[in-house]
Motif scaffolding. Structure first.
Motif, mmCIF file in Angstrom:
data_model
loop_
_atom_site.group_PDB
_atom_site.id
_atom_site.type_symbol
_atom_site.label_atom_id
_atom_site.label_comp_id
_atom_site.label_asym_id
_atom_site.label_seq_id
_atom_site.Cartn_x
_atom_site.Cartn_y
_atom_site.Cartn_z
ATOM 1 N N GLN A 223 0.837 -1.195 0.000
ATOM 2 C CA GLN A 223 0.000 0.000 0.000
ATOM 3 C C GLN A 223 0.881 1.257 0.000
ATOM 4 O O GLN A 223 1.544 1.564 1.000
ATOM 5 N N GLU A 224 0.890 1.951 -1.115
ATOM 6 C CA GLU A 224 1.767 3.109 -1.295
ATOM 7 C C GLU A 224 1.566 4.162 -0.221
ATOM 8 O O GLU A 224 2.524 4.785 0.253
ATOM 9 N N GLN A 225 0.325 4.379 0.226
ATOM 10 C CA GLN A 225 0.041 5.418 1.210
ATOM 11 C C GLN A 225 0.636 5.096 2.581
ATOM 12 O O GLN A 225 0.734 5.973 3.441
ATOM 13 N N LEU A 226 1.055 3.842 2.778
ATOM 14 C CA LEU A 226 1.636 3.440 4.063
ATOM 15 C C LEU A 226 3.157 3.329 3.991
ATOM 16 O O LEU A 226 3.792 2.842 4.918
ATOM 17 N N ALA A 227 3.749 3.795 2.899
ATOM 18 C CA ALA A 227 5.166 3.546 2.638
ATOM 19 C C ALA A 227 6.086 4.036 3.746
ATOM 20 O O ALA A 227 7.138 3.439 3.999
ATOM 21 N N ASP A 228 5.724 5.134 4.416
ATOM 22 C CA ASP A 228 6.618 5.698 5.429
ATOM 23 C C ASP A 228 6.309 5.209 6.839
ATOM 24 O O ASP A 228 6.888 5.709 7.805
ATOM 25 N N ARG A 229 5.410 4.212 6.986
ATOM 26 C CA ARG A 229 5.063 3.749 8.329
ATOM 27 C C ARG A 229 4.967 2.236 8.448
ATOM 28 O O ARG A 229 4.563 1.713 9.481
ATOM 29 N N VAL A 230 5.319 1.490 7.379
ATOM 30 C CA VAL A 230 5.295 0.028 7.421
ATOM 31 C C VAL A 230 6.718 -0.511 7.492
ATOM 32 O O VAL A 230 7.607 -0.048 6.773
ATOM 33 N N VAL A 231 6.931 -1.485 8.372
ATOM 34 C CA VAL A 231 8.196 -2.213 8.445
ATOM 35 C C VAL A 231 7.864 -3.697 8.377
ATOM 36 O O VAL A 231 7.087 -4.207 9.199
ATOM 37 N N VAL A 232 8.428 -4.389 7.394
ATOM 38 C CA VAL A 232 8.245 -5.838 7.266
ATOM 39 C C VAL A 232 9.486 -6.537 7.801
ATOM 40 O O VAL A 232 10.615 -6.123 7.518
ATOM 41 N N VAL A 233 9.288 -7.600 8.594
ATOM 42 C CA VAL A 233 10.395 -8.446 9.037
ATOM 43 C C VAL A 233 10.147 -9.866 8.554
ATOM 44 O O VAL A 233 9.004 -10.320 8.491
ATOM 45 N N SER A 234 11.235 -10.562 8.193
ATOM 46 C CA SER A 234 11.109 -11.946 7.750
ATOM 47 C C SER A 234 12.486 -12.593 7.737
ATOM 48 O O SER A 234 13.476 -11.992 8.152
ATOM 49 N N SER A 235 12.542 -13.841 7.227
ATOM 50 C CA SER A 235 13.803 -14.590 7.195
ATOM 51 C C SER A 235 13.638 -15.809 6.302
ATOM 52 O O SER A 235 12.565 -16.059 5.750
ATOM 53 N N ILE A 236 14.707 -16.596 6.196
ATOM 54 C CA ILE A 236 14.667 -17.863 5.461
ATOM 55 C C ILE A 236 14.353 -19.040 6.372
ATOM 56 O O ILE A 236 14.336 -20.185 5.913
ATOM 57 N N SER A 237 14.096 -18.792 7.646
ATOM 58 C CA SER A 237 13.947 -19.886 8.603
ATOM 59 C C SER A 237 12.832 -20.847 8.218
ATOM 60 O O SER A 237 13.012 -22.078 8.281
ATOM 61 N N SER A 239 10.625 -20.453 5.176
ATOM 62 C CA SER A 239 10.456 -20.620 3.730
ATOM 63 C C SER A 239 11.484 -21.566 3.127
ATOM 64 O O SER A 239 11.177 -22.321 2.202
ATOM 65 N N HIS A 240 12.701 -21.539 3.641
ATOM 66 C CA HIS A 240 13.775 -22.353 3.085
ATOM 67 C C HIS A 240 14.254 -23.435 4.052
ATOM 68 O O HIS A 240 15.316 -24.024 3.842
ATOM 69 N N ALA A 241 13.468 -23.704 5.098
ATOM 70 C CA ALA A 241 13.791 -24.773 6.057
ATOM 71 C C ALA A 241 15.190 -24.596 6.636
ATOM 72 O O ALA A 241 15.945 -25.559 6.784
ATOM 73 N N ALA A 242 15.538 -23.343 6.987
ATOM 74 C CA ALA A 242 16.899 -23.041 7.432
ATOM 75 C C ALA A 242 16.908 -22.213 8.714
ATOM 76 O O ALA A 242 17.562 -21.166 8.770
ATOM 77 N N PRO A 243 16.212 -22.655 9.783
ATOM 78 C CA PRO A 243 16.151 -21.827 10.997
ATOM 79 C C PRO A 243 17.494 -21.653 11.680
ATOM 80 O O PRO A 243 17.752 -20.616 12.295
ATOM 81 N N GLY A 244 18.392 -22.642 11.566
ATOM 82 C CA GLY A 244 19.665 -22.557 12.270
ATOM 83 C C GLY A 244 20.660 -21.604 11.649
ATOM 84 O O GLY A 244 21.641 -21.228 12.297
ATOM 85 N N PHE A 245 20.426 -21.178 10.416
ATOM 86 C CA PHE A 245 21.348 -20.249 9.782
ATOM 87 C C PHE A 245 21.152 -18.814 10.267
ATOM 88 O O PHE A 245 22.026 -17.974 10.057
ATOM 89 N N ARG A 246 20.020 -18.504 10.876
ATOM 90 C CA ARG A 246 19.758 -17.179 11.432
ATOM 91 C C ARG A 246 20.034 -16.080 10.401
ATOM 92 O O ARG A 246 20.951 -15.277 10.553
ATOM 93 N N SER A 247 19.217 -16.058 9.380
ATOM 94 C CA SER A 247 19.375 -15.056 8.328
ATOM 95 C C SER A 247 18.034 -14.377 8.093
ATOM 96 O O SER A 247 17.120 -14.962 7.523
ATOM 97 N N GLY A 248 17.924 -13.131 8.564
ATOM 98 C CA GLY A 248 16.676 -12.388 8.463
ATOM 99 C C GLY A 248 16.920 -10.961 8.014
ATOM 100 O O GLY A 248 18.056 -10.561 7.725
ATOM 101 N N TRP A 249 15.828 -10.162 7.992
ATOM 102 C CA TRP A 249 15.926 -8.797 7.482
ATOM 103 C C TRP A 249 14.706 -7.987 7.867
ATOM 104 O O TRP A 249 13.694 -8.527 8.326
ATOM 105 N N CYS A 250 14.805 -6.675 7.677
ATOM 106 C CA CYS A 250 13.630 -5.819 7.697
ATOM 107 C C CYS A 250 13.626 -4.999 6.413
ATOM 108 O O CYS A 250 14.690 -4.709 5.835
ATOM 109 N N VAL A 251 12.431 -4.662 5.954
ATOM 110 C CA VAL A 251 12.237 -3.843 4.759
ATOM 111 C C VAL A 251 11.321 -2.697 5.143
ATOM 112 O O VAL A 251 10.240 -2.904 5.710
ATOM 113 N N SER A 252 11.740 -1.472 4.846
ATOM 114 C CA SER A 252 10.938 -0.297 5.191
ATOM 115 C C SER A 252 11.361 0.860 4.290
ATOM 116 O O SER A 252 11.952 0.645 3.223
#
Length: 395
Positions: A223-237, A239-252
């Motif tokens: 949603q473009e109108q929310l661009a300056d107030r949304v933060v997404v967090v996720s990882s490969i834990s 989706s890629h069956a890789a929880p032990g690698f501890r590889s994540g991110w945030c997008v904002s």
């Protein structure tokens, strides 16, 4: 010696919620015939090509210090992926990399909330959410997720809990533990509230690739109108069956990522370069295991619902994504904790009490859909037999 306020704020969180799980592990270690459905981990190993890529990167010397934002190849891969997912242009400066979703979530919360602030969060919730909110000094304000709405957060329930101190709303979609997915319409209504009352939306989307057939994922990032107030967090834990690698991110937004970077660099510097290389390739190519996991989890959820509805009076909430299903045990005359303990001690099946995830699930239990099919079906037989023997719930 005296410790800090943050240790006091976090006291009592953590281990107590996992009492049934801890007891189950102790019984299993002692040789008990036990089927453990408490914890959800991928039911497949890390894909071999990911292991090969990480190994090759280590052998090539990718073991030095990382870029504080995260390695550029990974941030570029994530920016491309989120541009595709959201339909908006996302660039690498809008990404920060972390060791897993948990670290990303902690950092983001420290960047948006502090003492005297309030953070809205769905009840039930993932077990660590209360801790990351309390750690910031903010007050957690539960928003009930109601079974009659499929456990999807409703804008009217949020609106009833907004105060001048509201600084953020923490969403999980797809949701843990219920497997509910917020629709684009749900998110639009929630976004209108965020705009009207000037609060952040933090969206934990770690299960976005484990959506079952027939369901559709939506993100507030689109949603473009929310661009300056949304933060997404996720990882490969997940989706890629890789929880032990501890590889994540945030997008904002770039502004938010720039502001959060000094905090992130004070705590850590991105993620390990060889893990970043592996993750960049994994994100670019897509998961070779997510679709299979989603299909297996959906099939197990269907068997759970079909068998328990046919042979008991208990009610299963059918998930639309993720690794878990919820079972309403109120008709047994026991709450979720008592039922889980009784089931463990008498029938050798370990499930999580719903109250571990919020007061609204006091009369529910959570079952992992991640155990092998033979064990899963055996567990269902034991649960059905156990319930049939309970006087409060005749078959």
């Amino acid at each position: 010696m005296k410790t800090t306020d943050v240790t006091a704020r976090l006291a009592g969180l953590g281990g107590a919620k996992w009492e049934v799980h801890i007891k189950a592990r102790a019984l299993a270690a002692a040789g008990a015939d036990l089927i453990d459905m408490t914890i959800g981990e991928p039911d497949v190993p890390v894909p071999q090509e990911m292991l090969d890529r990480a190994t090759a990167a280590m052998m090539a010397g990718r073991t030095g210090y990382s870029d504080g934002r995260g390695e550029m190849n990974l941030r570029t891969a994530l920016a491309t992926d989120y541009t595709r997912r959201s339909g908006r242009e996302i660039n690498p400066d809008q990404v920060l990399c972390f060791p897993g979703t948990q670290t990303a979530l902690f950092s983001v919360m420290m960047g948006v909330a502090q003492h005297d602030d309030e953070v809205l969060v769905g009840d039930p919730m993932y077990a660590t959410y209360e801790g990351v909110i309390r750690a910031s000094g903010a007050k957690m304000v539960p928003v009930p997720l109601r079974p009659e709405h499929g456990f999807r957060m409703q804008a009217k329930d949020i609106a009833a809990r907004i105060t001048p101190h509201t600084r953020a709303l923490l969403l999980t979609t797809p949701h843990n533990p219920t497997g509910a997915i917020l629709t684009a319409q749900d998110l639009a209504a929630i976004g209108d509230l965020a705009l009207a009352h000037d609060f952040w939306i933090i969206s934990d989307e770690v299960y976005a690739d484990l959506v079952y057939e027939g369901a559709q994922f939506a993100s507030p990032l689109a949603q473009e109108q929310l661009a300056d107030r949304v933060v997404v967090v996720s990882s490969i834990s997940k989706s890629h069956a890789a929880p032990g690698f501890r590889s994540g991110w945030c997008v904002s937004s770039k502004v938010f990522c720039d502001a959060l970077l000094p905090f992130s660099e004070t705590m850590l510097f991105g993620n390990q370069p060889f893990i970043a290389d592996m993750t960049a390739e994994a994100v670019t190519k897509g998961s070779p295991v997510a679709a299979g996991m989603a299909a297996r989890f959906a099939a197990r959820a269907e068997r759970l619902e079909t068998r328990l509805h046919a042979q008991t009076k208990l009610r299963v909430h059918r998930p639309k994504a993720g690794m878990f299903a919820m079972l309403d045990v109120s008709l047994t005359g026991m709450d979720g904790f008592a039922f889980a303990m009784d089931l463990l001690e008498k029938s050798g099946v370990a499930v999580m009490p719903g109250a571990s995830f919020g007061e609204s699930l006091t009369n529910w239990v959570r079952l992992a859909l991640t155990i092998p099919d033979d064990d899963f079906d055996k567990a269902l037989t034991r649960i059905i037999t156990h319930v049939q023997q309970a006087a409060a719930v005749p078959a």
